[in-house]
Design an enzyme around this catalytic site. Structure first.
Site, PDB file in Angstrom:
ATOM      1  N   ASP A 184      95.561 -13.677  11.914  1.00  0.00           N
ATOM      2  CA  ASP A 184      96.109 -13.340  10.569  1.00  0.00           C
ATOM      3  C   ASP A 184      95.988 -14.537   9.594  1.00  0.00           C
ATOM      4  O   ASP A 184      96.642 -15.432   9.516  1.00  0.00           O
ATOM      5  CB  ASP A 184      97.559 -12.998  10.669  1.00  0.00           C
ATOM      6  CG  ASP A 184      98.232 -12.474   9.382  1.00  0.00           C
ATOM      7  OD1 ASP A 184      97.518 -11.843   8.717  1.00  0.00           O
ATOM      8  OD2 ASP A 184      99.527 -12.913   9.254  1.00  0.00           O
ATOM      9  N   CYS A 238      95.914 -10.967   3.550  1.00  0.00           N
ATOM     10  CA  CYS A 238      96.698 -10.388   2.585  1.00  0.00           C
ATOM     11  C   CYS A 238      96.159 -10.693   1.357  1.00  0.00           C
ATOM     12  O   CYS A 238      96.737 -10.916   0.337  1.00  0.00           O
ATOM     13  CB  CYS A 238      98.111 -10.818   2.541  1.00  0.00           C
ATOM     14  SG  CYS A 238      98.498 -12.428   2.429  1.00  0.00           S
TER      15      CYS A 238
HETATM   16  N1  SAM Z   1     101.022 -14.535  10.903  1.00  0.00           N
HETATM   17  C1  SAM Z   1     101.930 -15.133  10.231  1.00  0.00           C
HETATM   18  C2  SAM Z   1     103.009 -14.147  10.297  1.00  0.00           C
HETATM   19  O1  SAM Z   1     103.058 -13.026  10.197  1.00  0.00           O
HETATM   20  O2  SAM Z   1     104.173 -14.775   9.831  1.00  0.00           O
HETATM   21  C3  SAM Z   1     101.210 -15.476   8.821  1.00  0.00           C
HETATM   22  C4  SAM Z   1     100.330 -16.344   8.799  1.00  0.00           C
HETATM   23  S1  SAM Z   1      99.854 -17.032   7.226  1.00  0.00           S
HETATM   24  C5  SAM Z   1      98.957 -15.737   6.620  1.00  0.00           C
HETATM   25  C6  SAM Z   1      98.471 -18.155   7.559  1.00  0.00           C
HETATM   26  C7  SAM Z   1      98.964 -19.357   8.424  1.00  0.00           C
HETATM   27  O3  SAM Z   1      97.590 -20.177   8.923  1.00  0.00           O
HETATM   28  C8  SAM Z   1      99.632 -20.265   7.724  1.00  0.00           C
HETATM   29  O4  SAM Z   1     100.840 -20.742   8.229  1.00  0.00           O
HETATM   30  C9  SAM Z   1      98.874 -21.592   7.516  1.00  0.00           C
HETATM   31  O5  SAM Z   1      99.643 -22.717   7.609  1.00  0.00           O
HETATM   32  C10 SAM Z   1      97.991 -21.400   8.738  1.00  0.00           C
HETATM   33  N2  SAM Z   1      96.764 -22.236   8.677  1.00  0.00           N
HETATM   34  C11 SAM Z   1      96.119 -22.892   7.671  1.00  0.00           C
HETATM   35  N3  SAM Z   1      95.174 -23.513   8.024  1.00  0.00           N
HETATM   36  C12 SAM Z   1      94.875 -23.311   9.463  1.00  0.00           C
HETATM   37  C13 SAM Z   1      94.135 -23.683  10.408  1.00  0.00           C
HETATM   38  N4  SAM Z   1      93.104 -24.374  10.402  1.00  0.00           N
HETATM   39  N5  SAM Z   1      94.273 -23.061  11.494  1.00  0.00           N
HETATM   40  C14 SAM Z   1      95.461 -22.503  12.013  1.00  0.00           C
HETATM   41  N6  SAM Z   1      96.100 -21.826  11.207  1.00  0.00           N
HETATM   42  C15 SAM Z   1      96.056 -22.309   9.826  1.00  0.00           C
END
Ligand code: SAM
Length: 312
Positions: A184, A238
């Site tokens: 996600d 999203c």
């Molecule tokens: N799946 C979560 C939920 O339903 O609660 C929401 C995820 S949100 C769309 C994307 C997440 O990816 C954020 O928390 C962000 O900090 C994280 N993110 C950013 N860079 C990333 C990386 N390089 N590797 C993994 N996650 C990352």
């Protein structure tokens, strides 16, 4: 406050022409509040009885068991109930609930949530696995990581292993390890824009969309490396931008297309659109047509979902 002009111009080219005006209006009002029972701590009938005793008027969302809607005006009262404090319910938009449900993890499987915080989807994965098997949840942002850990604890998740690390490194560290992976992805969150909340659009720019697209490509490649042959990978965002949806998938299929197929998705509502076949100079792989773009309504946020399978 109005939406960024460049965003509106692009959106008009992405969504079906006849739905554009309705879609634009959805950014002006708060969405209906939806929530679900946490089956690790309660059941649908127990939660319904509990909320009825507390005088909360809710409506069942027919197509997802244990999922309910209430008016935004009642949200505060819902967050003051014992069920909320006890982690027996979780407030979440419907489109966020759909992604883990479509990935369909089974008890005892090895599952990875590659961009997990604050954990709304990790919680559903854990519930569907009945707290068995192995669930890895990855989040690099320190603050968000601790929120994820708190959420998992509060909601009674016991099969999750949390890692404060960059998802781009996971494929190399854990090759061919997981039966199912949810990516996600971090995105420009265009579907969360609200004209009554200036902050929601303040970080957006086309430059940001393109930068995010590069990160998404690398995360998808990492997810591919971590996936077992025969395993399933669900990619979601999203955002509406093709740079964040069709393009990263195109990039993945160009590299590993011989070992991947996409799976058709059937959703129980009609505010969906097939992915684009082209955008700018890019022409997209036919297989991407199995993905879906969920169009926003007064209840559901916009979303993009693609389910892939790694060939055995
Ligand atoms: N799946 C979560 C939920 O339903 O609660 C929401 C995820 S949100 C769309 C994307 C997440 O990816 C954020 O928390 C962000 O900090 C994280 N993110 C950013 N860079 C990333 C990386 N390089 N590797 C993994 N996650 C990352």
């Amino acid at each position: 406050m109005s939406l960024p002009e460049a965003f509106k111009e692009r959106l008009e080219k992405i969504v079906p022409h006849e739905r554009f005006d309705t879609i634009i209006k959805t950014f002006d009002a708060p969405k209906q509040v939806t929530f679900r029972v946490n089956t690790l701590k309660s059941t649908a009938s127990e939660l319904e009885a509990e909320l009825t005793r507390e005088g909360i008027a809710f409506e069942r969302v027919g197509w997802l068991e244990g999922v309910y809607r209430i008016s935004p005006d009642d949200k505060l009262r819902l967050t003051q109930t014992e069920a909320f404090y006890g982690g027996r319910l979780y407030i979440q938009n419907l489109s966020s609930m759909i992604a883990p449900v479509l990935l369909d993890p089974k008890p005892d499987e090895t599952v990875l949530d590659l961009a997990a915080a604050p954990g709304g989807k990790t919680l559903i994965l854990a519930s569907m696995m009945h707290n068995t098997g192995w669930l890895s949840a990855v989040e690099p942002s320190r603050e968000r990581f601790f929120r994820l850990c708190d959420n998992l604890k509060h909601q009674g998740v016991t099969n999750a292993h949390t890692y404060m690390t960059d998802g781009r490194s996971v494929g190399k560290k854990c090759p061919l390890m997981f039966d199912r992976i949810l990516l996600d992805a971090p995105c420009s969150s265009e579907a969360r824009f609200k004209t009554f909340d200036e902050k929601s659009t303040s970080y957006w720019s086309i430059h940001k969309v393109k930068e995010t697209s590069k990160l998404q490509r690398r995360l998808l490649l990492s997810a591919y490396d971590a996936l077992k042959p025969g395993g399933k990978l669900l990619y979601s965002t999203c955002s509406f931008s093709p740079e964040e949806n069709e393009s990263p998938l195109q990039h993945l299929l160009e590299r590993h297309g011989d070992h991947l197929k996409t799976l058709p998705l059937i959703l129980p509502f009609d505010n969906v659109q097939k992915p684009l076949t082209r955008w700018g100079k890019e022409v997209y792989d036919e297989r991407i047509r199995n993905a879906v773009r969920i169009l926003p309504t007064d209840t559901i946020d916009g979303f993009f979902i693609c389910l892939l399978e790694k060939l055995p």
